[in-house]
Design a protein around this motif. Structure first.
Motif, mmCIF file in Angstrom:
data_model
loop_
_atom_site.group_PDB
_atom_site.id
_atom_site.type_symbol
_atom_site.label_atom_id
_atom_site.label_comp_id
_atom_site.label_asym_id
_atom_site.label_seq_id
_atom_site.Cartn_x
_atom_site.Cartn_y
_atom_site.Cartn_z
ATOM 1 N N ALA A 1 31.186 27.671 25.795
ATOM 2 C CA ALA A 1 30.563 27.684 27.372
ATOM 3 C C ALA A 1 29.166 28.456 27.230
ATOM 4 C CB ALA A 1 31.548 28.056 28.215
ATOM 5 N N ASP A 2 28.538 28.329 27.791
ATOM 6 C CA ASP A 2 27.187 29.305 28.309
ATOM 7 C C ASP A 2 27.690 29.611 29.505
ATOM 8 O OD1 ASP A 2 24.789 30.373 28.004
ATOM 9 O OD2 ASP A 2 23.645 28.427 27.885
ATOM 10 N N GLN A 3 27.258 30.982 29.637
ATOM 11 C CA GLN A 3 27.555 31.590 30.960
ATOM 12 C C GLN A 3 26.425 32.711 31.255
ATOM 13 O OE1 GLN A 3 30.663 34.818 31.637
ATOM 14 N NE2 GLN A 3 31.604 32.985 32.522
ATOM 15 N N VAL A 4 25.925 32.641 32.500
ATOM 16 C CA VAL A 4 24.959 33.544 33.040
ATOM 17 C C VAL A 4 25.356 34.295 34.130
ATOM 18 C CG1 VAL A 4 22.681 33.932 34.122
ATOM 19 C CG2 VAL A 4 23.104 32.318 32.193
ATOM 20 N N THR A 5 25.465 35.661 34.335
ATOM 21 C CA THR A 5 25.885 36.426 35.428
ATOM 22 C C THR A 5 24.596 36.970 36.152
ATOM 23 O OG1 THR A 5 28.217 36.738 34.701
ATOM 24 C CG2 THR A 5 27.280 38.398 36.231
ATOM 25 N N ALA A 6 24.269 36.729 37.099
ATOM 26 C CA ALA A 6 23.166 37.255 38.046
ATOM 27 C C ALA A 6 23.741 38.538 38.862
ATOM 28 C CB ALA A 6 22.346 36.198 38.786
ATOM 29 N N VAL A 7 23.144 39.802 39.139
ATOM 30 C CA VAL A 7 23.567 40.559 39.946
ATOM 31 C C VAL A 7 22.473 40.874 41.068
ATOM 32 C CG1 VAL A 7 24.125 43.131 40.317
ATOM 33 C CG2 VAL A 7 24.696 41.779 38.041
ATOM 34 N N TYR A 8 22.863 40.421 42.172
ATOM 35 C CA TYR A 8 21.888 40.873 43.316
ATOM 36 C C TYR A 8 22.129 42.164 44.121
ATOM 37 C CZ TYR A 8 20.954 35.925 42.474
ATOM 38 O OH TYR A 8 20.440 34.770 41.456
ATOM 39 N N LEU A 9 21.193 42.651 44.847
ATOM 40 C CA LEU A 9 21.531 43.865 45.642
ATOM 41 C C LEU A 9 22.041 43.501 47.033
ATOM 42 C CD1 LEU A 9 18.261 46.234 45.147
ATOM 43 C CD2 LEU A 9 20.509 46.080 43.748
ATOM 44 N N SER A 10 23.153 44.318 47.593
ATOM 45 C CA SER A 10 23.665 43.961 48.719
ATOM 46 C C SER A 10 22.600 44.548 50.085
ATOM 47 C CB SER A 10 24.886 44.815 49.112
ATOM 48 O OG SER A 10 24.540 46.377 49.259
ATOM 49 N N PRO A 11 22.644 43.957 51.260
ATOM 50 C CA PRO A 11 21.693 44.184 52.090
ATOM 51 C C PRO A 11 21.861 46.006 52.613
ATOM 52 C CG PRO A 11 22.875 42.132 52.769
ATOM 53 C CD PRO A 11 23.540 42.826 51.495
ATOM 54 N N GLN A 12 22.804 46.566 52.196
ATOM 55 C CA GLN A 12 23.179 48.044 52.270
ATOM 56 C C GLN A 12 22.184 48.898 51.353
ATOM 57 O OE1 GLN A 12 25.473 45.714 52.125
ATOM 58 N NE2 GLN A 12 26.842 45.876 54.052
ATOM 59 N N ASP A 13 21.752 48.066 50.351
ATOM 60 C CA ASP A 13 21.035 48.844 49.380
ATOM 61 C C ASP A 13 19.594 49.250 49.717
ATOM 62 O OD1 ASP A 13 19.418 49.327 46.754
ATOM 63 O OD2 ASP A 13 21.522 49.183 45.822
ATOM 64 N N PRO A 14 19.252 50.378 49.541
ATOM 65 C CA PRO A 14 17.780 50.813 49.947
ATOM 66 C C PRO A 14 16.878 49.846 49.273
ATOM 67 C CG PRO A 14 18.645 52.521 48.625
ATOM 68 C CD PRO A 14 20.092 51.744 48.944
ATOM 69 N N ASP A 15 16.925 49.306 48.084
ATOM 70 C CA ASP A 15 15.921 48.584 47.459
ATOM 71 C C ASP A 15 16.186 46.923 47.994
ATOM 72 O OD1 ASP A 15 14.347 50.516 46.372
ATOM 73 O OD2 ASP A 15 16.114 50.707 44.637
ATOM 74 N N PHE A 16 16.905 46.783 48.780
ATOM 75 C CA PHE A 16 17.310 45.213 49.022
ATOM 76 C C PHE A 16 15.939 44.560 49.545
ATOM 77 C CE2 PHE A 16 18.469 41.791 52.293
ATOM 78 C CZ PHE A 16 19.207 41.091 51.467
ATOM 79 N N LEU A 17 15.180 44.909 50.565
ATOM 80 C CA LEU A 17 14.095 44.193 50.876
ATOM 81 C C LEU A 17 12.853 44.163 49.532
ATOM 82 C CD1 LEU A 17 13.699 45.613 54.651
ATOM 83 C CD2 LEU A 17 14.652 43.274 53.828
ATOM 84 N N ALA A 18 12.797 45.120 48.924
ATOM 85 C CA ALA A 18 12.050 45.199 47.912
ATOM 86 C C ALA A 18 12.290 44.081 46.784
ATOM 87 C CB ALA A 18 12.036 46.686 47.072
ATOM 88 N N ALA A 19 13.531 43.770 46.681
ATOM 89 C CA ALA A 19 14.173 42.840 45.567
ATOM 90 C C ALA A 19 13.838 41.216 46.043
ATOM 91 C CB ALA A 19 15.490 42.942 45.207
ATOM 92 N N LEU A 20 13.595 41.040 47.403
ATOM 93 C CA LEU A 20 13.260 39.838 47.679
ATOM 94 C C LEU A 20 14.021 38.750 47.300
ATOM 95 C CD1 LEU A 20 9.208 39.898 47.309
ATOM 96 C CD2 LEU A 20 10.432 40.306 49.432
#
Length: 265
Positions: free
Chosen positions: A223-242
Motif C-alpha cells: 500500500a501507498d499511504q499519505v497522512t495529512a495534518v491540518y490545523l484545528s479552528p482553535q489553533d492561532p495559525d488556523f486562518l493563516a493556513a488557509l
C-alpha cells in the motif's frame, strides 16, 4: 413565450444551478478527484470534501486475517514551513526510511443482538480490529512502556482512546470517510480524524486525514499511504493556513500473512 416569463425562468434556473453547486461543494459525497489521482501530485495535497463517517470502514474480503505489517516512512513535507510547522515534525525526520513492524488483523464485524441471551453474529463485513491494531502500532512507534492501552467506544467504532504514560491521552474520532475499489485487487480509503491530545496545560487539537491505496498482490499486500495534518479552528495559525496541510507523511506499507492464524488466503 413572453419575454418577462423567459427572464424569470432563466433567473430561477440560475439560482437552482447555484444552489446545486453549493450543495455539491458542501456535501461530503462530492469528491473532486478519484482518490487514486491524489498520490501522483504529492506533495501537492488538497483537502477533499469527504462524506460523514457512518458505522465502521468495511474492507475487501482479501484483507481478512492476521498480518505482519511493515510501515516505512518514505517522504515527508511541511508545505507551510518555516512559517507554520507542527510539533514533532522535525523529530519525525529521523524516522525516514526506518521500517516499523507490528502485527495487525482484520476480522468479521460482529453485531450484538439484544435479548435475554445476547449473542454476537457476524455481518460478513471485514473491519479492522481497531483496538488490537492501534495498540500494536502505537507500541511499535512509541515503545511498549509509553502506551498503556487502546480502547474503542463500544457504541461508536469511530471513536478511539489511546492511554499513554504519565497520564497522557490521545482521543481520535473518525468524522469523514470515503472508499474506492477501481478493480478487484485494489482498494483505496480516505479517513479524516479529529484528534485531541491531553496531558499538557492546554490540550492540543488537530485534524488528520489518511489516504491509503491497497494492492492485493496474491501472496502479500502492499500500500501507498499519505497522512495529512491540518490545523484545528482553535489553533492561532488556523486562518493563516488557509485549509492547507501543515505536515505530510508518505508511507509504504507491506502486509505479509501470518499463516498460523488460519484466516489468511
Amino acid at each position: 413565450m413572453p419575454r418577462p416569463l423567459r427572464i424569470l425562468i432563466r433567473r430561477r434556473l440560475s439560482w437552482l444551478l447555484l444552489l446545486l453547486t453549493v450543495w455539491l461543494l458542501c456535501s461530503g459525497e462530492a469528491v473532486a478527484l478519484p482518490l487514486s489521482d491524489r498520490f501522483q501530485d504529492f506533495p501537492a495535497w488538497e483537502k477533499l470534501p469527504l462524506p460523514g463517517a457512518k458505522g465502521d470502514l468495511a474492507y475487501p474480503d482479501w484483507m481478512a486475517g492476521t498480518w505482519e505489517l511493515t510501515s516505512t516512512l518514505v517522504d515527508l513535507a511541511a508545505p507551510l514551513a518555516p512559517d507554520i510547522v507542527t510539533p514533532g515534525f522535525e523529530s519525525n525526520q529521523s524516522m525516514l526510511d526506518q521500517p516499523i513492524t507490528c502485527v495487525v488483523r482484520f476480522v468479521e464485524a460482529p453485531t450484538l443482538l439484544s435479548g435475554f441471551f445476547p449473542r454476537v453474529l457476524s455481518q460478513g463485513d471485514i473491519v479492522a480490529d481497531r483496538a488490537f491494531n492501534g495498540l500494536n502500532m502505537a507500541q511499535a512507534y512509541l515503545g511498549e512502556a509509553a502506551v498503556k492501552a487502546v480502547k474503542v467506544d463500544p457504541n461508536n467504532p469511530n471513536r478511539q482512546l489511546t492511554l499513554l504514560d504519565q497520564g497522557r491521552q490521545l482521543e481520535s474520532t473518525v468524522t469523514a470517510r470515503t472508499t474506492e475499489a477501481p478493480q478487484a485487487d485494489r482498494f483505496i480509503t480516505a479517513e479524516r480524524f479529529q484528534q485531541v491530545f491531553r496531558g499538557t496545560a492546554v490540550p492540543y487539537l488537530n485534524e488528520v486525514e489518511t489516504t491509503t491505496d491497497y494492492w492485493n498482490l496474491g501472496d502479500h499486500i502492499e500500500a501507498d499511504q499519505v497522512t495529512a495534518v491540518y490545523l484545528s479552528p482553535q489553533d492561532p495559525d488556523f486562518l493563516a493556513a488557509l485549509g492547507q496541510p501543515v505536515a505530510l507523511y508518505r508511507y509504504h506499507l507491506h502486509l505479509s500473512p501470518l499463516i498460523a492464524d488460519g484466516a489468511n488466503p
